[in-house]
Write a protein that holds these residues in place. Structure first.
Motif, PDB file in Angstrom:
ATOM      1  N   ARG A 158       9.735   0.001   8.711  1.00 20.27           N
ATOM      2  CA  ARG A 158      10.694  -0.199   7.613  1.00 20.27           C
ATOM      3  C   ARG A 158       9.955  -0.551   6.313  1.00 20.27           C
ATOM      4  N   SER A 159       8.884  -1.356   6.402  1.00 25.25           N
ATOM      5  CA  SER A 159       8.131  -1.714   5.186  1.00 25.25           C
ATOM      6  C   SER A 159       7.526  -0.456   4.571  1.00 25.25           C
ATOM      7  N   ILE A 160       7.059   0.455   5.432  1.00 24.44           N
ATOM      8  CA  ILE A 160       6.468   1.700   4.926  1.00 24.44           C
ATOM      9  C   ILE A 160       7.559   2.578   4.300  1.00 24.44           C
ATOM     10  N   ILE A 161       8.682   2.748   5.022  1.00 22.68           N
ATOM     11  CA  ILE A 161       9.741   3.641   4.517  1.00 22.68           C
ATOM     12  C   ILE A 161      10.310   3.124   3.194  1.00 22.68           C
ATOM     13  N   PHE A 162      10.656   1.838   3.151  1.00 22.75           N
ATOM     14  CA  PHE A 162      11.205   1.293   1.903  1.00 22.75           C
ATOM     15  C   PHE A 162      10.118   1.254   0.813  1.00 22.75           C
ATOM     16  N   GLY A 163       8.888   0.973   1.214  1.00 17.79           N
ATOM     17  CA  GLY A 163       7.789   0.944   0.241  1.00 17.79           C
ATOM     18  C   GLY A 163       7.582   2.314  -0.410  1.00 17.79           C
ATOM     19  N   LEU A 201       0.835  -1.206   0.000  1.00 20.66           N
ATOM     20  CA  LEU A 201       0.000   0.000   0.000  1.00 20.66           C
ATOM     21  C   LEU A 201       0.869   1.254   0.000  1.00 20.66           C
ATOM     22  N   SER A 202       2.049   1.184   0.639  1.00 23.59           N
ATOM     23  CA  SER A 202       2.957   2.338   0.635  1.00 23.59           C
ATOM     24  C   SER A 202       3.497   2.572  -0.770  1.00 23.59           C
ATOM     25  N   VAL A 203       3.876   1.508  -1.475  1.00 23.60           N
ATOM     26  CA  VAL A 203       4.339   1.653  -2.862  1.00 23.60           C
ATOM     27  C   VAL A 203       3.225   2.304  -3.684  1.00 23.60           C
ATOM     28  N   ALA A 204       2.013   1.730  -3.586  1.00 22.10           N
ATOM     29  CA  ALA A 204       0.885   2.213  -4.405  1.00 22.10           C
ATOM     30  C   ALA A 204       0.563   3.680  -4.130  1.00 22.10           C
ATOM     31  N   SER A 205       0.760   4.115  -2.861  1.00 24.38           N
ATOM     32  CA  SER A 205       0.392   5.503  -2.506  1.00 24.38           C
ATOM     33  C   SER A 205       1.268   6.531  -3.218  1.00 24.38           C
ATOM     34  N   LYS A 206       2.391   6.100  -3.766  1.00 21.20           N
ATOM     35  CA  LYS A 206       3.304   7.033  -4.447  1.00 21.20           C
ATOM     36  C   LYS A 206       3.142   7.005  -5.969  1.00 21.20           C
ATOM     37  N   SER A 249      -4.277   6.040  -2.830  1.00 15.18           N
ATOM     38  CA  SER A 249      -3.734   5.610  -4.126  1.00 15.18           C
ATOM     39  C   SER A 249      -4.841   5.635  -5.174  1.00 15.18           C
ATOM     40  N   SER A 250      -4.407   5.512  -6.442  1.00 18.11           N
ATOM     41  CA  SER A 250      -5.421   5.448  -7.499  1.00 18.11           C
ATOM     42  C   SER A 250      -5.489   4.022  -8.046  1.00 18.11           C
ATOM     43  N   ALA A 251      -5.013   3.063  -7.247  1.00 10.12           N
ATOM     44  CA  ALA A 251      -4.876   1.682  -7.736  1.00 10.12           C
ATOM     45  C   ALA A 251      -6.211   0.954  -7.849  1.00 10.12           C
ATOM     46  N   ASP A 252      -6.279   0.030  -8.826  1.00 12.27           N
ATOM     47  CA  ASP A 252      -7.379  -0.939  -8.879  1.00 12.27           C
ATOM     48  C   ASP A 252      -7.001  -2.089  -7.963  1.00 12.27           C
ATOM     49  N   LEU A 286      -3.298  -3.516  -7.638  1.00 11.01           N
ATOM     50  CA  LEU A 286      -2.909  -4.176  -6.391  1.00 11.01           C
ATOM     51  C   LEU A 286      -3.608  -5.530  -6.352  1.00 11.01           C
ATOM     52  N   ILE A 287      -2.823  -6.563  -6.073  1.00 11.94           N
ATOM     53  CA  ILE A 287      -3.397  -7.917  -6.007  1.00 11.94           C
ATOM     54  C   ILE A 287      -3.157  -8.466  -4.601  1.00 11.94           C
ATOM     55  N   ASP A 288      -4.194  -8.998  -3.982  1.00 11.13           N
ATOM     56  CA  ASP A 288      -3.996  -9.672  -2.693  1.00 11.13           C
ATOM     57  C   ASP A 288      -4.973 -10.836  -2.606  1.00 11.13           C
TER      58      ASP A 288
END
Ligand SMILES: Cc1cc2nc3c(=O)[nH]c(=O)nc-3n(C[C@H](O)[C@H](O)[C@H](O)COP(=O)(O)OP(=O)(O)OC[C@H]3O[C@@H](n4cnc5c(N)ncnc54)[C@H](O)[C@@H]3O)c2cc1C
Length: 337
Positions: A256-261, A15-20, A97-100, A27-29
């Motif tokens: 760390r997942s958020i910062i690196f994401g 979600l952090s990657v997608a927000s940028k 994010s604007s992700a599907d 996004l697939i989960d």
């Protein structure tokens, strides 16, 4: 349809990657967003504020209590920590994010496509944020996930109120590992983790909850992958626990997942915008992550020493940390990791 970016894993890192990202993003989960909490969700208040997710905070803390061999030592926190509502956090970040979103289980990546049980999805750039299984990275490099470099933890959330984050080094509960009690409003998250990756922890958790006269509820958990790895495999970016970005010793992985994401997302956006090539974007991301290797190794050394260290020495360290100036210095150093 070909997406600019496809991400597997819609949790802290994904979600952090997608927000940028501003382009077409998928996004697939395998689970609905925010429906599958695996963590005690304790993190820094300022991390939540920085990403606009402070609405998910359930409780804030200015003190952490260390219980070493039955004795409690209170440590004042220089920066406040909090526990969060995982579902609220995920949904808030997703809205940024604007992700599907597609609910599907991915099994790997091949030739610019993500293979899932709901069909294949094409994307220019693929990101693996699937957590410790690192499903996409593993499909390209079968040695990417190494079992020996993972801790394992379980926890249960039960009605219990408290005002401190509590950590326990209690060898009667768990020999090579730690236990925690993280209050979250009207409930608290009781957990145990094994640094050796031992998965049979139900008895340990039961003993821990019995000590507090609470009855275990539903149990969740998983692995923490703490060996910082190269975060690019073939043409795939990897962020979060799958790339070993959870910290050794403390098991802190959200921050760390958020910062690196976020960094990963920023770099990918530059690639999409044509400001840099995919190859150099990957090199920038790799260098940015791997410069933390020494700090991760230092924490790993401390994690490895912990089971051999006598309790009076651990208590001495906790006592030193209970002095405000010492704690402020150590926390500042720790937050740089
Ligand atoms: C018991 C426990 C307690 C913890 N407590 C804390 C804590 O208090 N504070 C802290 O900072 N860290 C904590 N951690 C560590 C933290 O949970 C991880 O570091 C963090 O979750 C990593 O985020 P992530 O986004 O990389 O992976 P995850 O949060 O694991 O998310 C991975 C996502 O990928 C999805 N996925 C997986 N496989 C597939 C597939 N094949 N197809 C599609 N989707 C898939 C999953 O459904 C999930 O949504 C804890 C860990 C455990 C196990």
């Amino acid at each position: 349809m070909q997406y600019d970016v496809a991400i597997v894993g819609a949790s802290f890192a994904g979600l952090s990657v997608a927000s940028k990202l501003g382009g077409s993003t998928l996004l697939i989960d395998r689970k609905d967003i925010g429906s599958h909490q695996t963590s005690a969700c304790g993190t820094l208040v300022k991390t939540m504020e920085e990403i606009g997710c402070e609405n998910s905070i359930l409780q804030e803390f200015d003190t952490a209590a260390f219980h070493v061999g039955g004795r409690e030592i209170d440590i004042p926190l220089y920066d406040r920590y909090c526990t969060i509502d995982y579902k609220k956090f995920c949904r808030t970040l997703f809205r940024q994010s604007s992700a599907d979103f597609v609910k599907a289980s991915a099994s790997g990546a091949k030739g610019g496509k993500i293979i899932t049980d709901r069909g294949n999805f094409k994307a220019r750039i693929i990101v693996d944020c699937s957590g410790w299984p690192a499903v996409l990275a593993k499909s390209v490099d079968e040695n990417y996930v190494k079992g020996g470099m993972m801790s394992f933890g379980i926890e249960t959330e039960v009605p219990f109120e408290d005002d401190k984050l509590r950590f326990f080094i209690d060898r009667k509960i768990i020999g090579n590992g730690a236990a925690w009690l993280f209050p979250a409003g009207k409930k608290s998250r009781f957990g145990v983790a094994s640094y050796a990756g031992e998965t049979n922890l139900m008895q340990n958790l039961r003993k821990f909850t019995d000590n507090h006269n609470v009855k275990m509820g539903k149990v969740h958990g998983g692995y923490f992958c703490y060996s910082l790895k190269r975060p690019c495999v073939g043409n795939i970016f990897v962020a979060g626990c799958g790339a070993g970005q959870t910290l050794p010793l403390t098991g802190e992985g959200i921050r760390r997942s958020i910062i690196f994401g976020l960094k990963c997302g920023e770099i990918i956006q530059q690639v999409i915008d044509g400001e840099t090539s995919l190859g150099s974007g990957m090199r920038v991301y790799e260098n940015l992550v791997l410069k933390y290797r020494k700090r991760y190794k230092l924490l790993l050394k401390m994690q490895e020493m912990l089971p051999e260290t006598s309790l009076w020495k651990i208590r001495l360290v906790a006592r030193l940390l209970s002095f405000k100036p010492v704690e402020k210095y150590v926390q500042k150093m720790y937050e740089k990791i």
